[in-house]
Design an enzyme around this catalytic site. Structure first.
Site, mmCIF file in Angstrom:
data_model
loop_
_atom_site.group_PDB
_atom_site.id
_atom_site.type_symbol
_atom_site.label_atom_id
_atom_site.label_comp_id
_atom_site.label_asym_id
_atom_site.label_seq_id
_atom_site.Cartn_x
_atom_site.Cartn_y
_atom_site.Cartn_z
ATOM 1 N N GLU A 65 -6.845 -2.857 -43.251
ATOM 2 C CA GLU A 65 -5.715 -2.383 -42.448
ATOM 3 C C GLU A 65 -5.358 -0.950 -42.798
ATOM 4 O O GLU A 65 -5.290 -0.577 -43.975
ATOM 5 C CB GLU A 65 -4.496 -3.286 -42.691
ATOM 6 N N ASP A 207 -9.783 -1.081 -32.475
ATOM 7 C CA ASP A 207 -9.440 -2.028 -31.414
ATOM 8 C C ASP A 207 -10.426 -1.935 -30.259
ATOM 9 O O ASP A 207 -10.890 -2.952 -29.721
ATOM 10 C CB ASP A 207 -8.021 -1.749 -30.893
#
Length: 483
Positions: A65, A207
């Site tokens: 992350e 993404d």
């Protein structure tokens, strides 16, 4: 272009995109049912059937992350939850957008989009259209009627917005066939990532990459510059549970995300300056690490260097400018984004230490999946997920009390759990013990969701079991299966 999108073009495009994207799984009856409902909704709104439906998945990042925009690899998988967009050409210079979710207003958009900083839902569609138009001078804007339906929870860190951007780009390529053929999946991912910057989000491309590169049953280790994708086979009995905190965070409507991007950039530049390098050449921590310690990442030997060069405190613009020997104005121009130019508190050491350690955790996660026996692997990757959440909470400071509570409730039933997505709300992903999945969901219902007024009827909207799914695809409607 008026009337039905030419069937032969659909077959040719679909054949090409099935190389670049994954074909629709015709055994997926849930998807068939959703497509039928969207088709009926489209006909109610536009008094005709759509020609096809574009389908793009959401994603969950299993580990890694806030490292992609610093140049490091990530390890996501596509979700079963998807954004569906039904379209047909309308022969005008306008696109009319409707959404099956009545909370989203109808919109009419034109041929150009220069960006915005407070986006509405349809602006993400505009981003994708503009990204496709920017791909080639041969691309022409062509109006369409479009109906959107997504079951990816919005503002949940599961990439609902990027899925819509990606779907819109595919739609515009379809509208331009056969003049412009779809680019490779890597180029589609890159152009969609660049397009999303139009709404001010300075993401790193994870993404969009998983939206196009995903394969059913497989997670992906994705590296950037250049974009590369490696299959990661998860343990066969790995069960991932997603739980939504019900705290929504629109990262495009806040500068919290972009502040972290700038903090990482400044950390790289200050470290480069202190090591006698030309700091302007370094905009990512990965590029700096490649220069200073190219073989040290997985062993975390870069972290002591970071701790020796950066102080564990807040820096302000003036002292960073002095360290870099430039004026504050030059610093803002070189290193900061428009929405962070007035920020004056930056935590460089904490952010960089998180990124270096998290990037190493990604490599360790992949190594465990590649090399360890299944039970040993589950224990090891679960512990990596726990360490990731602790770092995101304490060093990156992007967790939220409700996310921390979900992690705490999940702990007895999991190998590990962590926030997923940008943070400040959204979801956790938990690696559940196979015989504890129902117990985990029951505990979440009792100790979390029931206290927020969420009953059995709605629980499935906020807690669900998932597995790696396929990437973007085209779903032709009511046409013969020609070769």
């Amino acid at each position: 272009m008026t009337g039905k999108i030419d069937d032969l073009n659909i077959f040719r495009i679909r054949r090409e995109l099935e190389i670049n994207c994954q074909p629709v799984d015709r055994s997926d009856h849930q998807l068939d049912d959703r497509c039928l409902k969207l088709q009926q909704f489209f006909k109610e709104k536009f008094n005709k059937n759509p020609d096809l439906i574009v389908s793009v998945p959401g994603r969950v990042n299993l580990i890694g992350e806030h490292v992609d925009y610093s140049g490091y690899g990530v390890l996501p998988m596509a979700l079963e939850q998807r954004v569906l967009v039904a379209i047909c050409a309308n022969g005008t210079d306008k696109t009319t957008l409707v959404n099956m979710d009545e909370s989203y207003e109808k919109a009419e958009i034109g041929s150009t989009f220069s960006g915005c900083t407070t986006p509405s839902w349809y602006h993400y569609f505009q981003c994708g259209v503009q990204g496709a138009l920017n791909y080639s001078e041969s691309m022409k804007y062509k109006g369409m009627n479009a109906a959107v339906w997504g079951n990816i929870p919005p503002c949940a860190g599961l990439s609902s917005s990027s899925a819509l951007v990606s779907a819109a780009a595919v739609c515009m390529f379809l509208m331009n066939e056969p003049v412009v053929t779809a680019p490779s999946k890597e180029n589609m991912a890159n152009l969609c990532a660049a397009a999303e910057n139009l709404i001010g989000t300075q993401g790193g491309g994870m993404d969009q990459a998983i939206a196009f590169l995903a394969q059913k049953g497989i997670a992906k280790y994705i590296q950037f510059n250049p974009l590369q994708c490696t299959d990661v086979i998860l343990p066969s009995n790995a069960v991932f549970v997603i739980a939504h905190s019900l705290v929504e965070k629109n990262k495009a409507a806040s500068n919290d995300f972009n502040i972290r991007v700038v903090e990482c950039r400044l950390a790289a530049q200050v470290m480069a300056k202190k090591k006698g390098l030309e700091w302007r050449n370094f905009r990512t921590l990965k590029k700096l690490q490649d220069k200073l310690a190219p073989s040290m990442l997985i062993d975390n030997n870069i972290v002591p260097l970071c701790e020796s060069l950066l102080e564990d405190r807040a820096y302000n613009k003036k002292e960073i400018a002095e360290l870099l020997e430039v004026s504050v104005e030059e610093l803002v121009d070189i290193s900061m984004s428009p929405d962070t130019k007035n920020v004056d508190v930056f935590y460089l050491r904490k952010r960089a230490c998180h990124v270096f350690n998290e990037a190493a955790r990604v490599l360790r996660f992949k190594f465990c999946c590649d090399e360890f026996p299944e039970e040993e692997c589950l224990e090891a990757i679960g512990e990596l997920m726990n360490k990731s959440h602790k770092s995101l909470k304490e060093l990156y400071e992007c967790s939220h009390p409700q996310l921390d509570k979900l992690v705490e409730i999940s702990n007895p039933y999991t190998y590990g759990s962590r926030l997923t997505g940008a943070g400040w709300g959204g979801c956790i992903v938990a690696l559940a013990k196979e015989n504890k999945v129902e117990d985990l969901i029951t505990a979440l219902k009792k100790d979390y969701y029931s206290k927020l007024g969420i009953g059995d009827e709605d629980l499935g909207n906020y807690v669900f079991v998932t597995k790696p799914n396929s990437g973007a695809c085209i779903y032709p409607l009511n046409i013969d299966q020609k070769p």
